[in-house]
Design an enzyme around this catalytic site. Structure first.
Site, PDB file in Angstrom:
ATOM      1  N   LYS A 174       0.838  -1.196   0.000  1.00 43.55           N
ATOM      2  CA  LYS A 174       0.000   0.000   0.000  1.00 43.55           C
ATOM      3  C   LYS A 174       0.871   1.243   0.000  1.00 43.55           C
ATOM      4  CE  LYS A 174      -1.819   2.800   2.793  1.00 43.55           C
ATOM      5  NZ  LYS A 174      -1.632   4.024   1.967  1.00 43.55           N
ATOM      6  N   GLU A 249      10.043   0.873  10.570  1.00 40.52           N
ATOM      7  CA  GLU A 249      11.069   1.872  10.280  1.00 40.52           C
ATOM      8  C   GLU A 249      10.416   3.229  10.458  1.00 40.52           C
ATOM      9  OE1 GLU A 249      12.860   4.547   8.764  1.00 40.52           O
ATOM     10  OE2 GLU A 249      12.966   3.602   6.773  1.00 40.52           O
ATOM     11  N   CYS A 283      13.774   9.830   6.474  1.00 42.49           N
ATOM     12  CA  CYS A 283      13.750   9.247   7.821  1.00 42.49           C
ATOM     13  C   CYS A 283      15.116   9.369   8.473  1.00 42.49           C
ATOM     14  CB  CYS A 283      13.293   7.804   7.777  1.00 42.49           C
ATOM     15  SG  CYS A 283      13.986   6.872   6.420  1.00 42.49           S
ATOM     16  N   GLU A 383      10.881  15.045  15.341  1.00 43.17           N
ATOM     17  CA  GLU A 383      11.157  14.966  13.904  1.00 43.17           C
ATOM     18  C   GLU A 383      10.333  16.047  13.191  1.00 43.17           C
ATOM     19  OE1 GLU A 383       9.736  11.390  11.766  1.00 43.17           O
ATOM     20  OE2 GLU A 383      11.735  11.288  10.889  1.00 43.17           O
TER      21      GLU A 383
END
Ligand code: NAI
Ligand code: MG
Length: 481
Positions: A174, A249, A283, A383
């Site tokens: 997906k 992750e 990331c 983040e």
């Protein structure tokens, strides 16, 4: 504008309810494509198709070397179609064309790397003494569900599909609603290279609908997720209800530690690229600069010069910095810069949308340096996922290690020094899944195990290590006379 169909069981199909969604070009804010929006029923069909393919003669019954050949053909096709794929990735995600070109080459590398691994997934014999033969076999884990983000769709798509197929698994992928296009191309290419129907299904859709239906599906055997911590928790909980193992992750707040003895001619471009590549939407972005006090002024001055001279523009014009993926993400970044300023950080470069009126339709933000950041500030801990570097100073190795580890995350770290002692001391003390010395990232790092300590996740992708997630071990013990 044509509608991109789902790829289920080897064919392009509409969503079960005919639903679609619009994908925007972040460089202009205008529609790029119309894409079928997978429903729970479509997720079901995709999982059923992956299950049937797993047990089929055409896939489950072939030799590993044959799977390897298919993967190698996929790699070749990606290279043949590289320019078209790079342009599509650049339009869909907004990244500069040369970065998209790199992503496409990296995607091809994943298929090559795992093509070569397909017939080398070996077991052991275990000595039990006379009268016993004991051996292990690494069998495919089964149907792999993969939920991927919008920041590196073709790379992350390839990073999951290639090892899964090498191991003999089948996949339901997906893609993210913000950038689903190249994942669909990967599915199409796999089919064109002889991968049987149902082995790779690609079903774009919304996270809370298609994503949630896939994560909670009782008939998947493994789940690979890349995205936010918040959604990662939801996905892991859903999978836990079915005892489905997960690879997570989940981003980071990765430090680049610069000592005063570092060679600034390699350090400055390295540090800048680590945060500004893909507009910081990475990331493993090096989003914290920890710099030795003695070098602070020189490093910040040179980074600021570099940031100010970066050319900003639509991805396909191949600028130094493209747009942010969406208006929502752009507003998140702006909010963080405001938070940083109110917490006492100094904005020494960028900090705003660009003034160029020709960029007004897109979701652009200037490369930003926040200096005088202290470790308690939110901009040092959370983040941001934008081109924003938080800068903190340190005085010695002890303090550098402590600051580097002062994070809920632990994905990647960079250390820049000419002193082997400092480099190795930090490499052993930093709690991250990867440490780079005098470099950052390694051209995609296809060969290198990648994954997080702490809230950056668990399990490893990339490299041979990733095959562990797509196989399960069977031990066979035989007694003979
Ligand atoms: P997200 O975590 O919502 O999206 C990642 C994937 O998860 C997408 O395919 C999405 O459709 C899917 N998803 C969303 N909700 C779901 C649910 N309830 N169940 C199953 N799947 C679901 O990330 P988003 O909202 O695009 O970005 C938010 C923040 O996440 C970013 O600002 C960034 O900090 C972080 N992020 C980190 C990434 C990384 O590479 N580690 C990638 C993308 C985002
Ligand atoms: Mg989300």
């Amino acid at each position: 504008m044509t509608t991109e169909g789902l790829i289920i069981d080897g064919t392009r199909t509409k969503a079960s309810d005919g639903g679609t969604f619009e994908v925007l070009d972040p460089s202009t804010g205008r529609p790029l494509a119309q894409v079928a929006k997978a429903t729970r029923e479509d997720v079901n069909r995709a999982v059923q198709s992956a299950r049937a393919a797993l047990e089929s003669k055409a896939w489950g019954g072939i030799a590993p070397a044959e799977r390897g050949r298919m993967l190698f053909r996929i790699a070749q096709t990606i290279r043949e179609r590289a320019e078209e794929l790079a342009e599509l990735e650049s339009r869909d995600n907004g990244k500069p064309l040369r970065q998209a070109r790199t992503d496409v080459q990296v995607a091809a590398r994943y298929f090559e790397f795992f093509a070569g691994a397909a017939d080398k997934i070996m077991g052991n014999t275990i000595p039990l003494g006379p009268g016993f033969l004991d051996y292990t076999v690494r069998e495919p884990i089964g149907v792999s569900a993969q939920i991927i983000p919008w920041n590196y769709p073709i790379q992350i798509g390839a990073r999951g599909i290639a090892p899964a197929l090498a191991a003999g698994c089948t996949v339901v992928l997906k893609p993210a609603e913000d950038a689903p296009m190249t994942a669909l191309r990967l599915g199409e290419i796999a089919l064109g290279c002889g991968v049987p129907p149902g082995v790779v299904n690609v079903i774009p859709g919304m996270g809370p609908e298609a994503g949630a239906a896939l994560a909670s599906h009782p008939d998947i055997n493994q789940l690979t997720f890349t995205g936010s911590v918040e959604v990662g928790i939801l996905v892991a909980k859903a999978a836990a209800d079915n005892i489905v193992p997960v690879v997570m992750e989940l981003g980071g707040k990765s430090p680049n530690v610069v000592f005063a003895d570092a060679d600034l001619d390699i350090t400055i471009p390295g540090v800048a690229n680590a945060i500004f590549q893909n507009a910081g939407q990475t990331c493993s972005a090096g989003s914290r600069l920890l710099v030795e006090r003695k070098a602070h002024d020189a490093v910040v001055e040179r980074l600021a010069e570099r940031a100010r001279s970066m050319r900003i523009g639509p991805g396909v014009s191949d600028p130094d910095l493209g747009p942010i993926i969406s208006k929502k993400q752009l507003e998140t970044i702006e909010r963080y810069v405001r938070i940083g300023a109110s917490e006492g950080a100094a904005v020494v470069a960028g900090g705003a949308r660009p003034s160029d009126p020709s960029l007004a339709g897109g979701f652009f933000f200037t490369p930003t340096l926040l200096d005088r950041v202290t470790p308690d500030m939110r901009v040092a801990r959370e983040e941001i996922f934008g081109p924003v570097l938080a800068i903190t100073t340190f005085d010695d190795v002890e303090e550098a290690a402590a600051l580097a580890n002062r994070s809920d995350y632990g994905l990647v770290a960079g250390v820049w020094t000419r002193d082997i002692n400092k480099a190795l001391s930090l490499a052993s003390r930093i709690k991250t899944g990867q440490v780079y010395v005098n470099t950052y990232g390694a051209g995609g790092g296809v060969e290198l195990p990648f994954g997080g300590y702490k809230k950056s996740g668990y399990g490893r992708e990339k490299g041979l290590e990733s095959l562990l997630s797509y196989t399960q071990v069977k031990n066979v013990c035989v007694k003979y006379m």
